[in-house]
Design an enzyme around this catalytic site. Structure first.
Site, PDB file in Angstrom:
ATOM      1  CG  ASN A   9      -1.557   1.164   1.500  1.00 46.51           C
ATOM      2  OD1 ASN A   9      -1.771   2.124   0.679  1.00 46.51           O
ATOM      3  ND2 ASN A   9      -2.446   1.467   2.468  1.00 46.51           N
ATOM      4  CE  LYS A  11      -0.031   3.292   4.856  1.00 46.32           C
ATOM      5  NZ  LYS A  11       0.150   3.337   6.077  1.00 46.32           N
ATOM      6  CG  HIS A  98      -5.490   1.612   5.436  1.00 45.36           C
ATOM      7  ND1 HIS A  98      -5.088   2.910   6.414  1.00 45.36           N
ATOM      8  CD2 HIS A  98      -4.450   0.886   5.254  1.00 45.36           C
ATOM      9  CE1 HIS A  98      -3.799   2.436   6.675  1.00 45.36           C
ATOM     10  NE2 HIS A  98      -3.334   1.194   6.229  1.00 45.36           N
ATOM     11  CD  GLU A 100      -2.533   5.393   6.919  1.00 42.02           C
ATOM     12  OE1 GLU A 100      -2.751   5.626   5.681  1.00 42.02           O
ATOM     13  OE2 GLU A 100      -1.822   4.820   7.526  1.00 42.02           O
ATOM     14  CD  GLU A 170      -3.184  -2.690   7.442  1.00 39.39           C
ATOM     15  OE1 GLU A 170      -2.107  -2.595   6.871  1.00 39.39           O
ATOM     16  OE2 GLU A 170      -3.747  -1.667   7.232  1.00 39.39           O
ATOM     17  N   GLY A 176       2.762   2.344  10.843  1.00 42.62           N
ATOM     18  CA  GLY A 176       3.606   3.371  10.745  1.00 42.62           C
ATOM     19  C   GLY A 176       4.414   3.713  11.947  1.00 42.62           C
ATOM     20  CB  SER A 216       5.636  -1.871  11.901  1.00 44.17           C
ATOM     21  OG  SER A 216       5.092  -0.493  12.311  1.00 44.17           O
TER      22      SER A 216
HETATM   23  P1  PGA Z   1       3.012   0.273   7.762  1.00 50.81           P
HETATM   24  O1  PGA Z   1       1.736   0.609   7.186  1.00 50.81           O
HETATM   25  O2  PGA Z   1       3.632  -1.190   7.322  1.00 50.81           O
HETATM   26  O3  PGA Z   1       3.782   1.472   7.185  1.00 50.81           O
HETATM   27  O4  PGA Z   1       2.999  -0.004   9.188  1.00 50.81           O
HETATM   28  C1  PGA Z   1       0.755  -0.869   6.962  1.00 50.81           C
HETATM   29  C2  PGA Z   1      -0.581  -0.218   6.154  1.00 50.81           C
HETATM   30  O5  PGA Z   1      -1.121   0.797   6.780  1.00 50.81           O
HETATM   31  O6  PGA Z   1      -1.175  -0.936   5.514  1.00 50.81           O
END
Ligand code: PGA
Length: 253
Positions: A9, A11, A98, A100, A170, A176, A216
């Site tokens: 992803n 983003k 997601h 976010e 997640e 992140g 992560s």
């Molecule tokens: P990350 O994000 O690997 O940077 O923690 C995962 C995600 O948001 O899908």
């Protein structure tokens, strides 16, 4: 056997030329190094899907995804991207729900149910994200929280429709932040999710559903996470922006 999947992803990152170079690098590395039974999904920002589509080999190990889509096919929704648009650009999947999107764009379970319906109607497979915030984990109510997200957004589907759903667990506190769930925490939740799916759609459907871990996930922890019996791959954010790291994660199986 469940399909193993590693999805990247991106983003809201990269410009056109950067997106094209990253796609080419990933395509080359996957062709040379990746186990052939792992499906690789790349989710670039929507404006780049068409521009990178011709850079991935035709054999189909690598496929493209959108990061979101609207619940309507078309209309007066300035700035939005629809499922038919994603499909016409060459996407085969779309990521929905997601954290976010839930947090910054106030997406609700009910809205995500509609988005899921629309994506499936337009022949996109859905990578459906779920996961709890830190305070829910600290209160030890994460199982109830996550299974409710799934019930609210996916349990109206028919068993036939559900075959086109991939789940991505997640934990929000791990996205992140550099803080990964332990492989045991991931396994426990994935097992809970699989049991929840089995209760609604049957054990066979549950056994066939790929459940990805996200948060992560990096080359140095992917092997341990992916070795858990109910972890079928990963949804990768930060590490998917580097071709070497992303490929090393794919090779962790
Ligand atoms: P990350 O994000 O690997 O940077 O923690 C995962 C995600 O948001 O899908």
């Amino acid at each position: 056997m469940r399909q193993k999947i590693v999805a990247g992803n991106w983003k809201m990152n990269k410009t056109l030329v950067e997106a094209q170079s990253l796609t080419s690098e990933i395509a080359n590395m996957v062709e040379d190094e990746a186990p052939s039974d792992v499906k690789v999904v790349i989710a670039p920002p929507a404006p780049f899907i068409y521009a990178v589509e011709n850079l991935i080999p035709e054999m189909g190990q690598i496929v493209l995804a959108g990061q979101n889509c609207h619940q309507e096919d078309a209309g007066a929704f300035t700035g939005e991207v629809s499922a038919p648009m994603l499909k016409s650009l060459g996407a085969q999947y779309v990521i929905l729900g997601h954290s976010e999107r839930r947090e910054h764009f106030s997406e609700t379970d009910e809205e995500l149910a509609k988005k899921t319906d629309n994506a499936l109607k337009n022949d996109l497979k859905v990578i459906f994200c779920c996961g709890e915030p830190l305070e829910i984990r600290e209160a030890d109510t994460q199982n109830e929280y996550v299974t409710k997200q799934l019930t609210n957004s996916l349990f109206h589907l028919t068993p036939e429709q559900f075959k086109n759903i991939v789940i991505a667990y997640e934990p929000i506190w791990a996205i992140g932040t550099g803080k990964t769930a332990s492989s045991q925490q991931a396994q426990d939740m994935h097992k809970t999710i699989r049991e929840h799916i089995a209760a609604k759609f049957g054990q066979d459907a549950a056994n066939k559903t790929s459940i990805l871990y996200g948060g992560s996930c990096k080359p140095d922890n992917a092997k341990e996470l992916f070795s858990q019996p109910d972890v079928d791959g990963g949804l990768i954010g930060g590490a998917s922006l580097k071709s070497r790291d992303f490929t090393d994660i794919i090779k962790s199986f």
